[in-house]
Structure formats: C-alpha cells, structure tokens
Design a protein around this motif. Structure first.
Motif, short mmCIF file in Angstrom:
data_model
loop_
_atom_site.label_atom_id
_atom_site.label_comp_id
_atom_site.label_asym_id
_atom_site.label_seq_id
_atom_site.Cartn_x
_atom_site.Cartn_y
_atom_site.Cartn_z
N THR A 70 -49.11 86.30 -43.22
CA THR A 70 -49.96 87.05 -42.29
C THR A 70 -49.64 88.53 -42.41
OG1 THR A 70 -48.37 86.88 -40.48
CG2 THR A 70 -50.03 85.13 -40.63
N THR A 72 -51.00 92.59 -40.35
CA THR A 72 -51.81 93.21 -39.32
C THR A 72 -53.14 93.62 -39.94
OG1 THR A 72 -49.85 94.01 -38.19
CG2 THR A 72 -51.93 95.08 -37.64
N ALA A 73 -54.24 93.08 -39.42
CA ALA A 73 -55.56 93.38 -39.96
C ALA A 73 -55.94 94.83 -39.71
CB ALA A 73 -56.61 92.45 -39.34
N PRO A 75 -58.79 97.82 -38.94
CA PRO A 75 -59.98 97.82 -38.08
C PRO A 75 -61.26 97.67 -38.92
CG PRO A 75 -59.12 100.04 -38.34
CD PRO A 75 -58.14 99.12 -38.99
N PHE A 76 -62.34 97.27 -38.28
CA PHE A 76 -63.63 97.13 -38.96
C PHE A 76 -64.26 98.48 -39.30
CE2 PHE A 76 -63.27 92.97 -36.95
CZ PHE A 76 -63.63 92.14 -38.00
N THR A 82 -60.50 101.51 -42.82
CA THR A 82 -60.58 100.10 -43.17
C THR A 82 -60.60 99.94 -44.69
OG1 THR A 82 -61.71 98.03 -42.65
CG2 THR A 82 -63.12 99.95 -43.04
N ASN A 108 -63.31 89.28 -45.35
CA ASN A 108 -63.36 89.31 -43.89
C ASN A 108 -62.24 90.22 -43.39
OD1 ASN A 108 -63.20 88.89 -41.15
ND2 ASN A 108 -63.19 86.65 -41.28
N MET A 109 -62.60 91.43 -42.98
CA MET A 109 -61.58 92.39 -42.57
C MET A 109 -60.87 92.00 -41.28
SD MET A 109 -61.45 94.18 -45.13
CE MET A 109 -60.09 95.14 -44.53
N GLY A 110 -61.43 91.08 -40.50
CA GLY A 110 -60.76 90.60 -39.31
C GLY A 110 -59.73 89.52 -39.59
N GLN A 111 -59.76 88.99 -40.79
CA GLN A 111 -58.81 87.93 -41.16
C GLN A 111 -57.45 88.55 -41.43
OE1 GLN A 111 -60.34 85.27 -44.10
NE2 GLN A 111 -58.40 84.28 -44.47
N ASN A 112 -56.41 87.89 -40.97
CA ASN A 112 -55.07 88.43 -41.18
C ASN A 112 -54.10 87.37 -41.70
OD1 ASN A 112 -54.77 86.92 -38.86
ND2 ASN A 112 -53.34 88.36 -37.93
#
Length: 170
Positions: A70, A72-73, A75-76, A82, A108-112
């Motif tokens: 994992t 830290t994602a 931001p969008f 980003t 998917n930039m929100g995926q961590n």
C-alpha cells in the motif's frame, strides 16, 4: 504563456529552467543567436516534468509467490499534484539493471494498494511504487524490502516415521 530563458554568454552549455509545474508537458525551441540577436532555432521539442512522488510504501501481506503493498494515494486534482497512473515493481536485484522486474499497474488514482504475483519463494525482493506522468515516466518512492516465504509442503506429504524426538515426512 511564453517564457524566454537565455544564457549569459556563448560559452554556457546548460541552463536550469525554473519554475516549472509537476506533471506538465512543456514545448520549446532551442537555438543560437547571431551577433545581432537573430535566432536560429531547431525543431519544436517537448519534455514532461515528473509527477508527484508516492509516499509511505508499506508491505501488508507476503506469501511464497505474492506480495501486497500500500501507499498514500495522490489527490485526483490538480494535474500538477497528481499523476496518470501507478506502477508497482519488484526486483530481486534491487533495480540494478540485472534480472527481471515484476510489475502491476493501475490508472485509478484513488487506489492505494496492489498485489504482485509470480514471485519466487524464499527470495528477497525490493519493491517500489512509481507515479507515472503524462509521458508515462515514473517518479519512484523509496523502496521497501522483504523476503517471500518458503514454498509450502506438498499436500501429498506423508508421515512415514514417528519417534520420541521427531517425525519423518516424505
């Protein structure tokens, strides 16, 4: 916006271009000026600055043939904070150019979190996560290191002998 940079004299062969935004493609001409300041430019060129670097890479699960990590994602938005995608990589040679890399990716930039499969058992791996910019060039995190578990015993293993101090398995 057009920004001009000039060197101070004809002996200068390099120039740092600042300030630039992250994850941004820039277009430029480069050339020489003659004695009266008329330019002789070459063809239009481009470069893309690196995206923001992922932080806090951590191993969450390790097995004999896979590892889950994992981070830290990012931001969008905005685009200079980003990236276009993430690429997780594993190497048994600490990314020194030798050996194969095992990779997994997501846009998917929100995926961590990602899982890498196909690892060899009882092997030390170095892991890194890269955020890919618009030109797909990675900006890597610091690496994590872990050793995969040994291969499990075969399911058809038999206990062929028992003694007061141990057993024999075949």
């Amino acid at each position: 916006a057009v920004i001009q940079w000039r060197t101070q004299d004809s002996t200068t062969a390099a120039k740092d271009l600042t300030p630039l935004d992250r994850n941004t493609t820039y277009y430029y001409f480069m050339g020489a000026l003659n004695w009266n300041g008329a330019p002789n430019f070459d063809a239009l060129r481009t470069f893309t600055t690196l995206s923001a670097r992922p932080q806090n890479l951590a191993l969450t699960v390790i097995d004999h043939n896979s590892a889950a990590l994992t981070w830290t994602a990012l931001p969008f938005a905005p685009s200079n904070a980003t990236a276009l995608a993430y690429r997780l990589e594993a190497s048994s040679t600490n990314f020194n150019g030798a050996g194969a890399y095992i990779t997994a990716a997501t846009s998917n930039m929100g995926q961590n979190a990602l899982t890498l499969s196909g690892l060899d058992g009882n092997t030390t791996y170095y892991f890194r996560i890269g955020a890919l910019n618009q030109a797909l060039a990675p900006n890597y995190s610091t690496s994590a290191v872990a050793t995969t578990l040994a291969l499990p015993l075969p399911l058809d293993s038999l206990i062929t002998g028992v003694s007061p101090t141990g057993i024999t398995i075949t």
